[in-house]
Design a protein around this motif. Sequence first.
Motif, PDB file in Angstrom:
ATOM      1  N   PHE A   1       0.951  -0.759  -0.155  1.00 23.47           N
ATOM      2  CA  PHE A   1      -0.129  -0.225  -0.076  1.00 23.47           C
ATOM      3  C   PHE A   1       0.722   1.610  -0.005  1.00 23.47           C
ATOM      4  CE2 PHE A   1      -2.217  -3.477   1.637  1.00 23.47           C
ATOM      5  CZ  PHE A   1      -2.749  -3.337   1.900  1.00 23.47           C
ATOM      6  N   ASN A   2       1.202   1.863  -1.104  1.00 17.99           N
ATOM      7  CA  ASN A   2       1.159   3.657  -0.837  1.00 17.99           C
ATOM      8  C   ASN A   2       2.627   3.126  -0.804  1.00 17.99           C
ATOM      9  OD1 ASN A   2      -0.941   4.141  -1.507  1.00 17.99           O
ATOM     10  ND2 ASN A   2      -1.214   4.981   0.211  1.00 17.99           N
ATOM     11  N   ASN A   3       3.913   1.941  -1.367  1.00 18.06           N
ATOM     12  CA  ASN A   3       5.164   1.687  -1.803  1.00 18.06           C
ATOM     13  C   ASN A   3       5.259   0.930   0.026  1.00 18.06           C
ATOM     14  OD1 ASN A   3       5.868   2.004  -4.028  1.00 18.06           O
ATOM     15  ND2 ASN A   3       5.779   4.300  -3.225  1.00 18.06           N
ATOM     16  N   GLU A   4       4.055   0.577   0.972  1.00 15.33           N
ATOM     17  CA  GLU A   4       4.558   0.565   2.081  1.00 15.33           C
ATOM     18  C   GLU A   4       3.365  -0.985   2.568  1.00 15.33           C
ATOM     19  OE1 GLU A   4       3.531   2.220   5.831  1.00 15.33           O
ATOM     20  OE2 GLU A   4       4.501   4.262   5.199  1.00 15.33           O
ATOM     21  N   LYS A   5       4.735  -2.351   2.651  1.00 13.91           N
ATOM     22  CA  LYS A   5       3.673  -3.634   3.074  1.00 13.91           C
ATOM     23  C   LYS A   5       3.693  -3.472   4.215  1.00 13.91           C
ATOM     24  CE  LYS A   5       6.916  -6.628  -0.168  1.00 13.91           C
ATOM     25  NZ  LYS A   5       8.144  -7.546   0.130  1.00 13.91           N
ATOM     26  N   SER A   6       1.947  -4.554   4.412  1.00 12.63           N
ATOM     27  CA  SER A   6       0.662  -4.439   4.999  1.00 12.63           C
ATOM     28  C   SER A   6       0.526  -5.453   5.206  1.00 12.63           C
ATOM     29  CB  SER A   6      -0.317  -3.177   5.286  1.00 12.63           C
ATOM     30  OG  SER A   6      -0.836  -3.816   6.216  1.00 12.63           O
ATOM     31  N   THR A   7       0.697  -6.112   6.476  1.00 18.99           N
ATOM     32  CA  THR A   7       0.137  -7.760   7.176  1.00 18.99           C
ATOM     33  C   THR A   7      -0.971  -7.540   6.915  1.00 18.99           C
ATOM     34  OG1 THR A   7       2.302  -8.641   5.712  1.00 18.99           O
ATOM     35  CG2 THR A   7       0.639 -10.215   7.198  1.00 18.99           C
ATOM     36  N   ASP A   8      -2.228  -8.612   7.258  1.00 13.31           N
ATOM     37  CA  ASP A   8      -3.308  -8.570   7.358  1.00 13.31           C
ATOM     38  C   ASP A   8      -4.207  -9.820   7.521  1.00 13.31           C
ATOM     39  OD1 ASP A   8      -5.740  -8.119   9.061  1.00 13.31           O
ATOM     40  OD2 ASP A   8      -6.974  -6.776   7.853  1.00 13.31           O
ATOM     41  N   GLY A   9      -4.799 -10.837   8.551  1.00  9.62           N
ATOM     42  CA  GLY A   9      -5.562 -11.754   8.632  1.00  9.62           C
ATOM     43  C   GLY A   9      -7.088 -11.939   8.158  1.00  9.62           C
ATOM     44  N   THR A  10      -7.773 -10.779   8.112  1.00  8.20           N
ATOM     45  CA  THR A  10      -8.925 -10.299   7.419  1.00  8.20           C
ATOM     46  C   THR A  10      -9.073  -9.468   6.813  1.00  8.20           C
ATOM     47  OG1 THR A  10      -9.048  -7.735   8.953  1.00  8.20           O
ATOM     48  CG2 THR A  10     -10.024  -9.842   9.618  1.00  8.20           C
ATOM     49  N   SER A  11      -8.222  -9.888   5.513  1.00  9.34           N
ATOM     50  CA  SER A  11      -7.850  -9.855   4.377  1.00  9.34           C
ATOM     51  C   SER A  11      -7.794 -10.603   2.705  1.00  9.34           C
ATOM     52  CB  SER A  11      -6.767  -8.369   4.220  1.00  9.34           C
ATOM     53  OG  SER A  11      -6.960  -7.781   5.186  1.00  9.34           O
ATOM     54  N   THR A  12      -8.664 -11.210   2.953  1.00 10.51           N
ATOM     55  CA  THR A  12      -8.641 -12.648   1.310  1.00 10.51           C
ATOM     56  C   THR A  12      -9.751 -12.547   1.441  1.00 10.51           C
ATOM     57  OG1 THR A  12      -9.353 -14.491   3.778  1.00 10.51           O
ATOM     58  CG2 THR A  12      -7.191 -13.696   2.803  1.00 10.51           C
ATOM     59  N   PRO A  13     -10.726 -12.529   0.285  1.00  5.26           N
ATOM     60  CA  PRO A  13     -11.737 -12.642  -0.589  1.00  5.26           C
ATOM     61  C   PRO A  13     -12.276 -13.624  -0.802  1.00  5.26           C
ATOM     62  CG  PRO A  13      -9.590 -12.660  -1.881  1.00  5.26           C
ATOM     63  CD  PRO A  13      -9.310 -12.384  -1.036  1.00  5.26           C
ATOM     64  N   ILE A  14     -13.530 -14.204  -0.903  1.00  8.13           N
ATOM     65  CA  ILE A  14     -14.974 -15.288  -1.633  1.00  8.13           C
ATOM     66  C   ILE A  14     -13.624 -16.365  -2.551  1.00  8.13           C
ATOM     67  CG2 ILE A  14     -16.690 -16.656  -1.699  1.00  8.13           C
ATOM     68  CD1 ILE A  14     -17.951 -13.782  -0.573  1.00  8.13           C
ATOM     69  N   PRO A  15     -13.443 -16.326  -3.337  1.00 11.46           N
ATOM     70  CA  PRO A  15     -13.084 -16.911  -4.398  1.00 11.46           C
ATOM     71  C   PRO A  15     -12.010 -17.309  -4.359  1.00 11.46           C
ATOM     72  CG  PRO A  15     -13.704 -14.632  -5.647  1.00 11.46           C
ATOM     73  CD  PRO A  15     -12.996 -14.415  -4.079  1.00 11.46           C
ATOM     74  N   LEU A  16     -11.025 -16.626  -3.461  1.00 14.49           N
ATOM     75  CA  LEU A  16      -9.759 -17.881  -3.300  1.00 14.49           C
ATOM     76  C   LEU A  16      -9.705 -18.830  -1.822  1.00 14.49           C
ATOM     77  CD1 LEU A  16      -6.650 -17.340  -3.370  1.00 14.49           C
ATOM     78  CD2 LEU A  16      -6.622 -16.078  -0.804  1.00 14.49           C
ATOM     79  N   ALA A  17     -10.792 -18.749  -1.008  1.00  7.25           N
ATOM     80  CA  ALA A  17     -11.584 -19.300  -0.253  1.00  7.25           C
ATOM     81  C   ALA A  17     -12.125 -21.229  -0.759  1.00  7.25           C
ATOM     82  CB  ALA A  17     -12.179 -19.420   0.748  1.00  7.25           C
ATOM     83  N   LYS A  18     -12.552 -20.582  -1.718  1.00  9.38           N
ATOM     84  CA  LYS A  18     -13.458 -21.386  -2.517  1.00  9.38           C
ATOM     85  C   LYS A  18     -12.068 -22.754  -3.555  1.00  9.38           C
ATOM     86  CE  LYS A  18     -17.949 -19.764  -2.732  1.00  9.38           C
ATOM     87  NZ  LYS A  18     -19.506 -19.533  -4.011  1.00  9.38           N
ATOM     88  N   LEU A  19     -11.490 -21.577  -4.205  1.00  7.38           N
ATOM     89  CA  LEU A  19     -10.114 -22.570  -5.130  1.00  7.38           C
ATOM     90  C   LEU A  19      -9.772 -23.471  -4.601  1.00  7.38           C
ATOM     91  CD1 LEU A  19      -9.548 -21.727  -7.968  1.00  7.38           C
ATOM     92  CD2 LEU A  19      -7.783 -20.311  -7.561  1.00  7.38           C
TER      93      LEU A  19
ATOM     94  N   GLU B   1       1.064 -11.069  -1.040  1.00  5.79           N
ATOM     95  CA  GLU B   1       1.153 -12.742  -0.464  1.00  5.79           C
ATOM     96  C   GLU B   1       0.226 -12.545   0.426  1.00  5.79           C
ATOM     97  OE1 GLU B   1       5.592 -11.628  -0.073  1.00  5.79           O
ATOM     98  OE2 GLU B   1       5.890  -9.680  -0.942  1.00  5.79           O
ATOM     99  N   ILE B   2       0.970 -14.378  -0.091  1.00 10.07           N
ATOM    100  CA  ILE B   2       0.188 -14.805   1.098  1.00 10.07           C
ATOM    101  C   ILE B   2       1.005 -15.749   2.296  1.00 10.07           C
ATOM    102  CG2 ILE B   2      -1.585 -17.343   1.481  1.00 10.07           C
ATOM    103  CD1 ILE B   2      -3.246 -14.956   0.552  1.00 10.07           C
TER     104      ILE B   2
ATOM    105  N   SER C   1       2.991  -9.581  15.709  1.00  9.99           N
ATOM    106  CA  SER C   1       3.422  -8.827  14.377  1.00  9.99           C
ATOM    107  C   SER C   1       3.766  -8.645  12.919  1.00  9.99           C
ATOM    108  CB  SER C   1       3.690  -7.623  15.439  1.00  9.99           C
ATOM    109  OG  SER C   1       4.705  -6.928  14.944  1.00  9.99           O
ATOM    110  N   PHE C   2       3.592  -8.135  11.919  1.00 12.05           N
ATOM    111  CA  PHE C   2       4.440  -8.446  11.138  1.00 12.05           C
ATOM    112  C   PHE C   2       4.868  -6.945  10.693  1.00 12.05           C
ATOM    113  CE2 PHE C   2       1.172 -11.631  11.071  1.00 12.05           C
ATOM    114  CZ  PHE C   2       1.680 -12.808  11.048  1.00 12.05           C
ATOM    115  N   LYS C   3       5.711  -7.456   9.903  1.00 15.38           N
ATOM    116  CA  LYS C   3       6.888  -5.792   9.661  1.00 15.38           C
ATOM    117  C   LYS C   3       7.552  -6.190   7.660  1.00 15.38           C
ATOM    118  CE  LYS C   3       9.966  -2.197  10.800  1.00 15.38           C
ATOM    119  NZ  LYS C   3      10.713  -2.096  11.325  1.00 15.38           N
ATOM    120  N   ASN C   4       6.664  -5.454   7.305  1.00 12.66           N
ATOM    121  CA  ASN C   4       7.441  -5.858   5.556  1.00 12.66           C
ATOM    122  C   ASN C   4       7.410  -6.957   5.609  1.00 12.66           C
ATOM    123  OD1 ASN C   4       8.396  -3.272   5.874  1.00 12.66           O
ATOM    124  ND2 ASN C   4      10.512  -3.902   6.369  1.00 12.66           N
TER     125      ASN C   4
END
Length: 788
Positions: free
Chosen positions: A66-84, A252-253, A266-269
């Motif tokens: 996001f704007n040249n900064e990496k951010s990691t989150d566990g609530t940021s996955t879409p439905i199609p990925l889970a179905k796949l 990235e997953i 906690s996640f960084k880069n």
Amino acid sequence: MIKLFLKTALRNLKRSPLNTAINILGLSLGFTVALVSSLWILKQFSFNQHYKNYDTIHQLMMTGTFNNEKSTDGTSTPIPLAKLMESDFRDEIQDVTLITDAESIAIKMGEKKLNAIGFYAMGKFSELFSFEAVQGNIATPTAASTMIISESLANRLLGTTDVIGKTIQLNGKEQYTIQGIFKNIPENNTFHELEYILPFVDYLHKNKGIEEKWSNCFFSTYGKIENPQNIPGLEQKLTSIFRTNLTDINPEILLHPMSKWNLYDSFKNGKNAGGQIQYVWMFAWISIFIILLASINFINLSTARSLKRGKEIGILKSVGVNRRQLIAGFLVESILSVCCAFLIAVILAMLLLPWINTITHTTLQIPFTRIQFYLYSFLGVLAIGVLAGLYPALFLSSFNPILALKGKMNIGKRGFSARKGMVIVQFAISIFLMIATYLVIKQLRYTKDRPIGYKSSNLVNINSRSELIVKNFDILRKELINQRLVQDASLSSSPINRLSLTSGGFNWQGNETKEGAIMGIFTIDENFAKTVQWNFLKGRNFSKDFKTDSTAVIINEAAAKFMGVTDLTSKQLSKRGISYTIIGIIQNTLSESPFKSITPTAYFLDFLPKNKITLKLNDQQDISQTMKAIAQQFNRFDPDLIFDYTFTDKEYAKQFEQMEMIKSLTSIFTGLAILISSLGLYALVAFLTEQREKEIGIRKVLGASEVGLWKLLCTEYVWLTLIGFLVAAPLAYLLMETWLDNYVYRISISWTVFAFTGLTALVITLLTVSYQAIKAALTNPVITLRNE
């Protein structure tokens, strides 16, 4: 023989009540800290461990740029990925499940109305997380309008768990049938607040088309991986698929195991950077340090008393007691002291735990019913008793019996050097803890004083959801203002203190990429700025007098800097092919964690649904009575509404709970460390001054002044304090600088921190030593020399 050792040990402990009291008090305080810290640490490590699939459950974490900064989150996955994953990767990951964010909804059964927390779930959520049934079928519901609820929710609704097949009303309109009741989830658990689960088919019905959109990344996905060797390859495959379907954030997953959810969060880069584990290690080391301080007191006081015990040792050796028996006797004395200290520590811990539980927001209990507690306690007491008593035992048992009986023992430079070295260690530990605590408190205050960009006092977020209230909001607002219950009220897509959506695709002159930039998004009405009392740096607020405001936007300072906006006419912001005119720039508002940097954010009039209500109460009114009156007005428009609200300033304060806990515990432990060190130093100085009383008497006879004698006795300990400071200061700087690097908004470590703590340590040393030094200097030399 053991009986004799015990009698001798008790006799020696009674003979020196001051030393015995200081030794046992210091060790008991150390054990209390160690016991409380151990309970908290074990609580952290036991998080989620009751699950049957604890070792195999993984959560999908998405890292986006996001704007040249990496951010990691566990609530940021879409439905199609889970179905796949469910269809194409069954051999590598099983029982894939996806859930929405937890939310509080209004539930009604008969005349009973209450709020409960839960979510929609797809797949086998209750099976994967090994829910236990109380009644009915607790499999994750799949049929429309069915649900499973917790045992506590069933009891709150009807006072019984016999509710299978009964219908309840959600949010004032939806009817759901209860198909099963699951056991309450333990406190020490990721989902301990969960009270209901709804079928995902109902969520899809309300949000048509969302199951095909890869860009809607606001779900949590979990699965079971039996073979850990599959993880790196699976991460690469899922990342490749994700990047093909979502290009603007270079996703990235990462598959994050359940064993790391609590302590390594906690996640960084895009990489795991620890988290709560740093506090686990911190309290573990503090416990070790404080027990070490108490043990040093024991060693120093035992060796310092060697002159008084010399004749005793000489007599024992002359009647045939060998060195091994002497060592055993001294160790029994040490272990007996440690046992007494541990028993006192258990009592102290029991008295302190209710208060500690309030500070840590958890429930800690001493596990008296578990055999492991007694086993580890016995081993700990034995180990510390032996380690603390071994050096004095070896030292005292080495005396020559002839010299000991004559009182001519030569302790030697090694004995004095060892004692000084241990005093330096005590000073170094205490000063290190003082510097660390000072910086923790300073960082907390610095973050708390951070400008938030709005006035949080008397600002209320209404959590209740009601379409009727939103539909009639303008009428409700006028009524509340006319009755002088509020200064103003507004509608928005999110409360001011909670940025709930960031999205890509933003462009402006100078940034016309295909993917666009990512920014935070709020939708607000014309009253929002006045309600939260924004500070406009440039431009104006939205107004009904300007029809063109439907395509206008207000941005924050971070967005203006990000876009390079210097004046309101220089650039336009575009999204989805629509150009928005920038009409205002506001001071940055803290809508996320106060420890993070500000997200560039855009505020629109019409972009997202507005269903969150914010109220600004009138000052100098009784808040409880005002809220009751406001609730009555809300229920006029929606009689089934459960009026639920939170104060913005209190919600903001909750974000500092962990830091407040760290500050409180480190302050307490540092105070105890200083107390233990001071007590030990006081007793040591008292004893050594007593040994030098004839020397001091002779010096006085020869003309030494009281001030000169005070300097003589204090100088040595001042130098030891300074050496301890020189050892502690660089270590504290390096470790605390590393800790502060975890925060974007942080203090810098200045020389004043070290000057303050060093001076404080010096003052404590002088106060501790001076009493005995002045007492010795004022003693009449006739008294000390009359036997010569």
